[in-house]
Design an enzyme around this catalytic site. Structure first.
Site, PDB file in Angstrom:
ATOM      1  N   MET A 326     -10.443  43.513  10.215  1.00  0.00           N
ATOM      2  CA  MET A 326     -10.740  42.593  11.315  1.00  0.00           C
ATOM      3  C   MET A 326     -11.496  41.388  10.763  1.00  0.00           C
ATOM      4  O   MET A 326     -12.310  41.526   9.848  1.00  0.00           O
ATOM      5  CB  MET A 326     -11.620  43.276  12.371  1.00  0.00           C
ATOM      6  N   GLU A 327     -11.277  40.230  11.360  1.00  0.00           N
ATOM      7  CA  GLU A 327     -11.951  39.022  10.879  1.00  0.00           C
ATOM      8  C   GLU A 327     -13.460  39.048  11.090  1.00  0.00           C
ATOM      9  O   GLU A 327     -14.188  38.245  10.510  1.00  0.00           O
ATOM     10  CB  GLU A 327     -11.363  37.770  11.533  1.00  0.00           C
ATOM     11  N   CYS A 328     -13.951  39.996  11.917  1.00  0.00           N
ATOM     12  CA  CYS A 328     -15.394  40.108  12.111  1.00  0.00           C
ATOM     13  C   CYS A 328     -16.026  41.115  11.148  1.00  0.00           C
ATOM     14  O   CYS A 328     -17.245  41.307  11.177  1.00  0.00           O
ATOM     15  CB  CYS A 328     -15.719  40.482  13.549  1.00  0.00           C
ATOM     16  N   ILE A 356     -15.764  38.366   4.899  1.00  0.00           N
ATOM     17  CA  ILE A 356     -14.361  38.730   5.060  1.00  0.00           C
ATOM     18  C   ILE A 356     -13.520  37.496   5.296  1.00  0.00           C
ATOM     19  O   ILE A 356     -12.383  37.387   4.807  1.00  0.00           O
ATOM     20  CB  ILE A 356     -14.175  39.766   6.190  1.00  0.00           C
TER      21      ILE A 356
END
Length: 544
Positions: A326-328, A356
């Site tokens: 996930m981008e978070c 990330i």
């Protein structure tokens, strides 16, 4: 002097005309008690006014929680600088009604900007966003007419080492509201029970080094020295004040009152896996995208329809052959959806969001599957602004512009359509009222021209047809059985795609109940037509 204050006292520190930053990711990590107290302070005093709000992703539930509490206060905001507001209806309303100026940045670029401010640099330099709406030649991220006419730019184009780059100049941030799980009497902060490590550190560093005020809402204030050193994300020297939030405004997630250790990386719980998808357009699209998965790959799945990929992979018994991210920050595990998007059950690792995204920008993603609202003849995709509704790109640009392979998935037409299954194919009973394949998209979130320049492999997958991005434009490569090429495909598009002589039928197994047989170890006879499974099997044979 004690750093412990009330939320009401914190609200009085926000002054007219200042720049405020808040943190959070969709339903997680929002300092809602501080936000509520600022809204109450405004109701009582009419101040502060004319704030600039800087934030990364949505911070709400889509129904008015989070920063939307502040958006309802007329005159409180004059300017927004953000990446996403899909779950912030109050902010969207301000932008649509031209009451504020609004600039939208790719998420990774915003994180680099925070780091540049913290590091005392002139600004942030990025290549992500070239050719999209964030490019000054395509509007520079300006989200409404008020912004276009303001005369202010937040990004410019420059060339470094023979390469085009975007430059975002630094600016001071006066005050921030951040959230953590625990804070001690000295201001040291731990995010132990949070579901992700988003932008708290970068924001606190940027505000502190701007000479601003850092205020943290925590679930519990503890005695000094009781937070283990390895759990201190932000040291007290960077924190001016801490507020113990009221329980009703200090939930791990907006979705539930329950604390879930399995999404905070604190426990591994037995999991039944994904619920199988019902047969229909979503499952067909997700199945077709799952055929493109490569063993050992790092994969990103977007919100909405792409979330069904996990269910398909689980049903096919191939979910352990690749890693979801996930981008978070979370990697591995079972991703959640809705306003809990961004969290994962039983994650294998939890990166910082800035880290990330930097890895994404450098090309670490092997593949990404994301939704789309519009696509055009040049392969451009619009996923952030359509029909007068702007939500922003979030991490979409960082993900799509740098992944090696992309699958954009969605129904062929928008709005209510009626589609049936017949003879391992489709019957189109009613077309959706809105076309999604247009001459030109309303705004460019993904640039087909840039993808071709970089050599990315790009597919556009629908329930009735599959397209590939090629030099000649969007090329139709597969069509479902039972679908009429003219009536159901070409007449529902504003342009004529390239149609090769070897146009294929979509795999018949996409349209039938039961597993398709994608696992090569279990289904040696049904998997071989897909090149990557052949490669996997031949590699195993060579080893033996």
């Amino acid at each position: 002097m004690s750093k412990i204050i009330t939320a009401a006292q914190a609200a009085t520190l926000v002054k007219d005309g200042c720049t405020l930053t808040t943190t959070g990711f969709n339903g997680f990590g929002c300092p809602e008690d501080l936000i509520m107290s600022l809204a109450e302070h405004y109701d009582q005093t009419g101040h502060p006014r004319d704030l600039t709000l800087v934030k990364c992703t949505s911070q709400g539930d889509g129904k008015g929680r989070g920063v939307s509490h502040l958006a309802a206060k007329e005159g409180l905001f004059k300017e927004l600088i953000l990446t996403h507001m899909g779950y912030d209806p109050g902010l969207r309303k301000l932008v649509q009604e031209e009451k504020v100026t609004c600039y939208m940045l790719p998420l990774g670029n915003m994180m680099q900007l925070f780091r540049s401010i913290a590091g005392g640099l002139p600004g942030a330099i990025a290549t992500t966003g070239i050719g999209t709406f964030a490019d000054p030649r395509n509007g520079g991220g300006k989200a409404n007419q008020k912004t276009l006419h303001s005369g202010k730019n937040v990004v410019s184009l420059l060339e470094l080492g023979g390469q085009e780059c975007l430059f975002y100049p630094s600016f001071p941030i006066d005050i921030c509201f951040i959230r953590a799980t625990y804070g001690d009497e000295a201001g040291n902060l731990s995010i132990r029970e949070e579901a992700m490590n988003v932008e708290q550190f970068e924001v606190a560093a940027a505000v502190h080094n701007s000479g601003g005020i850092v205020i943290a809402q925590v679930d519990k204030i503890v005695r000094r020295g009781t937070i283990p050193a390895k759990e201190v994300l932000i040291h007290g020297f960077m924190v001016d004040y801490i507020v113990e939030g009221r329980p009703e405004y200090s939930k791990q997630s907006f979705e539930t009152d329950l604390f879930r250790p399995e999404i905070a990386g604190l426990a591994v719980t037995p999991s039944a896996g994904f619920e199988p998808l019902a047969m229909g357009p979503r499952k067909i699209c997700c199945r077709r995208a799952a055929m493109e998965l490569r063993p050992g790959s790092l994969i990103n799945l977007g919100i909405g329809m792409p979330g069904g990929i996990g269910s398909v992979a689980d049903e096919e018994g191939i979910s352990d052959l690749f890693t979801l991210s996930m981008e978070c920050g979370p990697l591995g595990g079972i991703p959640l959806g809705g306003i809990d998007f961004g969290a994962a059950v039983n994650p294998e690792a939890m990166y910082r969001m800035a880290d990330i995204l930097q890895i994404y920008d450098g090309g670490a993603l092997d593949m990404a599957v994301l939704g789309f609202a519009e696509a055009d003849q040049f392969g451009n995709v619009n996923a952030h602004s359509f029909h007068g509704r702007t939500v922003g790109p979030g991490g979409f640009i960082d993900i799509t512009q740098n992944a090696k392979k992309l699958c954009f998935i969605g129904t062929f037409t928008a709005g209510k359509q009626e589609v049936g299954l017949k003879d391992e194919g489709l019957v189109i009973h009613t077309q959706g009222p809105q076309k999604k394949f247009l001459q030109q998209v309303e705004a460019i979130t993904f640039s087909g021209k840039e993808a071709l320049r970089k050599g990315q492999e790009v597919l556009y997958i629908t329930e009735r047809a599959v397209f590939r991005l090629e030099e000649g434009g969007l090329t139709l490569i597969e069509i479902a059985r039972g679908v009429d090429l003219q009536a159901d495909i070409l007449d529902q598009m504003e342009f004529a795609p390239v149609i090769p002589d070897d146009l294929r039928m979509m795999d018949h197994r996409l349209f039938r109940e039961g597993p398709m047989g994608l696992n090569p170890e279990r289904n040696a006879e049904t998997a071989p037509e897909y090149e990557f499974w052949r490669d996997l099997r031949s590699g195993a044979e060579k080893e033996t």
